[in-house]
Design a protein around this motif. Structure first.
Motif, PDB file in Angstrom:
ATOM      1  N   HIS A 158       0.805  -1.219   0.000  1.00 22.53           N
ATOM      2  CA  HIS A 158       0.000   0.000   0.000  1.00 22.53           C
ATOM      3  C   HIS A 158       0.845   1.279   0.000  1.00 22.53           C
ATOM      4  O   HIS A 158       0.279   2.372   0.065  1.00 22.53           O
ATOM      5  N   LYS A 159       2.149   1.123  -0.092  1.00 23.87           N
ATOM      6  CA  LYS A 159       2.994   2.321  -0.134  1.00 23.87           C
ATOM      7  C   LYS A 159       2.951   2.940  -1.530  1.00 23.87           C
ATOM      8  O   LYS A 159       2.994   2.224  -2.535  1.00 23.87           O
ATOM      9  N   PRO A 160       2.857   4.279  -1.630  1.00 15.93           N
ATOM     10  CA  PRO A 160       2.900   4.919  -2.947  1.00 15.93           C
ATOM     11  C   PRO A 160       4.198   4.586  -3.684  1.00 15.93           C
ATOM     12  O   PRO A 160       5.287   4.715  -3.124  1.00 15.93           O
ATOM     13  N   PHE A 161       4.062   4.133  -4.907  1.00 18.12           N
ATOM     14  CA  PHE A 161       5.215   3.825  -5.750  1.00 18.12           C
ATOM     15  C   PHE A 161       5.409   4.928  -6.797  1.00 18.12           C
ATOM     16  O   PHE A 161       6.459   5.532  -6.899  1.00 18.12           O
TER      17      PHE A 161
ATOM     18  N   VAL B  92      -2.021   8.818  -7.226  1.00 10.93           N
ATOM     19  CA  VAL B  92      -1.085   7.929  -6.535  1.00 10.93           C
ATOM     20  C   VAL B  92      -1.298   6.489  -6.995  1.00 10.93           C
ATOM     21  O   VAL B  92      -2.428   5.985  -7.000  1.00 10.93           O
ATOM     22  N   HIS B  93      -0.207   5.839  -7.377  1.00 14.37           N
ATOM     23  CA  HIS B  93      -0.227   4.420  -7.745  1.00 14.37           C
ATOM     24  C   HIS B  93       0.640   3.672  -6.732  1.00 14.37           C
ATOM     25  O   HIS B  93       1.857   3.867  -6.701  1.00 14.37           O
ATOM     26  N   THR B  94       0.032   2.838  -5.905  1.00 14.20           N
ATOM     27  CA  THR B  94       0.791   2.080  -4.911  1.00 14.20           C
ATOM     28  C   THR B  94       1.544   0.937  -5.598  1.00 14.20           C
ATOM     29  O   THR B  94       1.301   0.626  -6.770  1.00 14.20           O
ATOM     30  N   TYR B  95       2.421   0.303  -4.836  1.00 16.48           N
ATOM     31  CA  TYR B  95       3.131  -0.857  -5.367  1.00 16.48           C
ATOM     32  C   TYR B  95       2.136  -1.933  -5.803  1.00 16.48           C
ATOM     33  O   TYR B  95       2.306  -2.580  -6.841  1.00 16.48           O
ATOM     34  N   GLN B  96       1.061  -2.097  -5.015  1.00 12.02           N
ATOM     35  CA  GLN B  96       0.055  -3.101  -5.356  1.00 12.02           C
ATOM     36  C   GLN B  96      -0.724  -2.701  -6.606  1.00 12.02           C
ATOM     37  O   GLN B  96      -1.036  -3.550  -7.457  1.00 12.02           O
ATOM     38  N   ASP B  97      -1.018  -1.406  -6.750  1.00 12.56           N
ATOM     39  CA  ASP B  97      -1.724  -0.920  -7.938  1.00 12.56           C
ATOM     40  C   ASP B  97      -0.931  -1.220  -9.206  1.00 12.56           C
ATOM     41  O   ASP B  97      -1.484  -1.711 -10.205  1.00 12.56           O
TER      42      ASP B  97
ATOM     43  N   THR C 179       9.351   6.113  -3.060  1.00 10.19           N
ATOM     44  CA  THR C 179       8.286   6.661  -3.891  1.00 10.19           C
ATOM     45  C   THR C 179       8.877   7.538  -4.983  1.00 10.19           C
ATOM     46  O   THR C 179       9.819   8.290  -4.742  1.00 10.19           O
TER      47      THR C 179
END
Length: 621
Positions: A68-71, A78-83, A286
């Motif tokens: 869930h951290k912003p990548f 914002v696109h998280t690592y999971q996104d 990030t």
């Protein structure tokens, strides 16, 4: 007794520390950098033993730990690592079901900076495809060459890049069995696939993991194209190990997972994709991704997103310095910058204006087998050969004849080493630790980059094509690119040095120095293309006096060309070739031209009459 022993030990350690600081002032910097490099190498090996053999493997590990951290932050979203993982899974599913691709196939990307560049890159990597990053600024002929060189089975084109390509080019590729995919919901061409309309129709489940499995880190992960300054771009082979190693650059500078990186460089460039995106994955950090570099928006973006580190290249920092000064210039959280190409004068100005940012200048090339990092932040240096560097790589600076454009050799046919303080051709030994992977599709060109039997029979060195200077303290300075340095009146002229001198003038905003041919003269004579600061004019008398005071006669530019805008590459490097070809003919060049006229002690306008007298030999140079 124990107290006395401890006192003696502490005292001895203190004396050793102080002595090293005085007699070997960079010892502790060298040691710290060496230990950090060894530690990072050990981490890479340990990861490999645990199955982390590629960039996509490392990314998947990050997704598990920090989903869930912003990548990526792009245009406010914002696109998280999971996104990123899920959308790249969808891309992989689209290609798996509709793309007719198999593991090991090469797919070329023609895309600008946007999150989908990363989604497509990672999606293809999950299928085990080799990804070739194309420069979207090159035209159809060069583009076709690049696609042929890497033997791409498919080409993915972003919608905003499609308008730059001729229709005939698309048809030609399809006729030659290259599948075309558009990052779009619809296509203006038949037989051209689209991706965006299919993403919602496929699951975001991962594709089978065996597709991306890597059996050998020496296998090709991607192709990065050289700038093509000496002909068509060449497809440099980037192995999985090289990609992981390059992405550790920010770790070597002391960056951490809490850092926020600002990335304005084009993603097709190795600095942006591997040092930038790959660097964020290594750190678990990030990235604030920018569509295109904007000098006027740079610091506002940094303040808005609490940016702490950024990547630069070429003249980027100069463009920041050329912006009007503002009260809030030092109001930001940027603490570290990594890149290459910043000139000493700009480096000083940048620090004075924007605050104590640690600038880590590095030296490296897309296809090179080693790199250098100026880890002490010494202004002007591109790297350092510390006392431990011989344990990291083996390199030499070789004596080079600029006029003949060849290495200088002894009576036994072996190369000579350049003395301390003199320019030499940088070569790096090719070993198991520092391999040269070469270029795709052309073994002959790859072989031309290698020097054999340099010092002893059987040794092999990579020819960087760059002239560097090492000072007595082990710092390395970029002198010039072989071919940019020119010879006039029997002396070598380094364009970088002359540019620095002219750039000191208060009315000069940007300068590009090069050598031009003159009829009936050997060598090339110096010429400077100058962009003036706003509302400033060329002061011919002051410029004349300045170059006379600071440059030997053979290095003083005899001609000056005033330009509104300096032509640069997509990576902010000055273009010289077209300037060299146009020379100093006022009948060809519409921009103002000036000539160094010694009787007038000034640079005076170069008229057609003066030009004719020069060409006829009536005016001697």
């Amino acid at each position: 007794m124990l107290y006395m022993w401890l006192s003696t030990l502490v005292g001895g350690a203190l004396v050793l520390y102080v002595s090293l600081k005085i007699f070997s002032p960079y010892f502790w910097d060298d040691l710290l950098y060496f230990l950090r490099r060894k530690r990072l190498k050990a981490i890479t090996k340990k990861r490999a033993s645990n199955g982390i053999l590629s960039m996509i493997d490392l990314f998947m590990q990050r997704v598990e730990k920090i989903p869930h951290k912003p990548f990526i932050i792009y245009e406010g979203k914002v696109h998280t690592y999971q996104d990123v993982n899920k959308r790249s899974n969808r891309v992989a599913q689209v290609f798996l079901h509709h793309g007719a691709l198999k593991k090991g196939d090469t797919v070329a990307l023609l895309m600008g900076n946007e999150p989908d560049f990363i989604h497509v890159w990672f999606g293809l990597a999950k299928l085990g495809c080799v990804v070739a990053f194309l420069n979207f600024n090159i035209h159809s002929r060069s583009l076709l060459h690049c696609i042929n060189e890497c033997a791409a089975k498919a080409l993915v084109i972003a919608e905003d890049c499609l308008r730059l390509i001729e229709k005939e080019f698309i048809f030609h590729l399809m006729d030659n069995n290259v599948t075309i995919w558009l990052i779009s919901t619809s296509s203006p061409f038949q037989r051209v696939g689209t991706i965006l309309d299919k993403l919602d129709k496929v699951p975001d489940d991962p594709v089978p993991s065996h597709l991306r499995s890597v059996t050998n880190q020496g296998n090709t992960a991607m192709y990065m194209f050289t700038s093509g300054s000496t002909g068509f771009p060449k497809a440099a082979i980037i192995t999985h190990l090289r990609a992981l190693s390059a992405s550790l650059a920010f770790n070597q500078c002391g960056a951490v997972s809490q850092d926020i990186m600002y990335l304005t460089l084009p993603l097709y460039h190795i600095s942006a994709s591997l040092l930038g995106i790959g660097g964020c994955i290594q750190l678990g950090a990030t990235c604030v991704l920018k569509k295109k570099f904007s000098a006027s928006q740079f610091w506002n973006d940094c303040r808005k997103h609490n940016v702490t580190v950024f990547l630069y290249i070429g003249e980027l920092c100069r463009y920041l310095c050329n912006q009007p000064s503002k009260e809030e210039d030092r109001v930001h959280q940027v603490r570290l910058a990594l890149g290459n190409g910043i000139r000493p004068a700009i480096w000083k100005e940048f620090l004075m204006r924007f605050g104590p940012i640690k600038i880590f200048e590095f030296y490296g090339s897309t296809e090179g087998n080693s790199s250098f990092l100026n880890y002490t932040n010494k202004i002007g240096a591109v790297g350092r050969a510390g006392i431990f560097s011989k344990f990291l790589h083996s390199f030499e600076l070789l004596k080079y004849d600029v006029w003949k454009q060849e290495l200088m050799k002894d009576e036994h046919g072996r190369c000579k080493k350049a003395p301390i303080g003199e320019p030499g051709l940088l070569v790096v030994q090719v070993t198991e630790e520092t391999p040269f992977s070469g270029y795709a599709g052309n073994k002959e060109i790859s072989e031309k980059k290698l020097l054999r039997n340099v010092f002893v029979k059987g040794d092999v060195y990579f020819d960087t094509g760059d002239l560097l200077v090492m000072d007595q303290n082990g710092f390395l300075y970029f002198s010039d690119r072989v071919g940019d340095t020119f010879r006039w009146k029997g002396e070598n002229v380094a364009t970088i040095e002359v540019s620095e001198i002219i750039g000191m003038m208060d009315f000069v905003q940007e300068v590009n120095v090069y050598g031009v041919s003159v009829k009936n003269y050997e060598g090339r004579i110096g010429m400077a293309a100058i962009v003036l600061k706003p509302d400033q004019s060329l002061d011919g008398e002051r410029l004349y006096q300045h170059v006379v005071d600071f440059l030997p006669s053979y290095a003083q530019p005899r001609f000056v060309r005033i330009m509104d805008v300096m032509q640069i590459t997509a990576t902010f490097k000055h273009q010289k070739m077209h300037l060299v070809n146009e020379g100093f003919n006022p009948e060809i060049i519409s921009e103002p031209l000036y000539f160094l006229h010694e009787p007038a002690r000034s640079y005076i306008p170069l008229t057609r009459e003066i030009y004719k007298k020069m060409v006829s030999g009536e005016i001697r140079l």
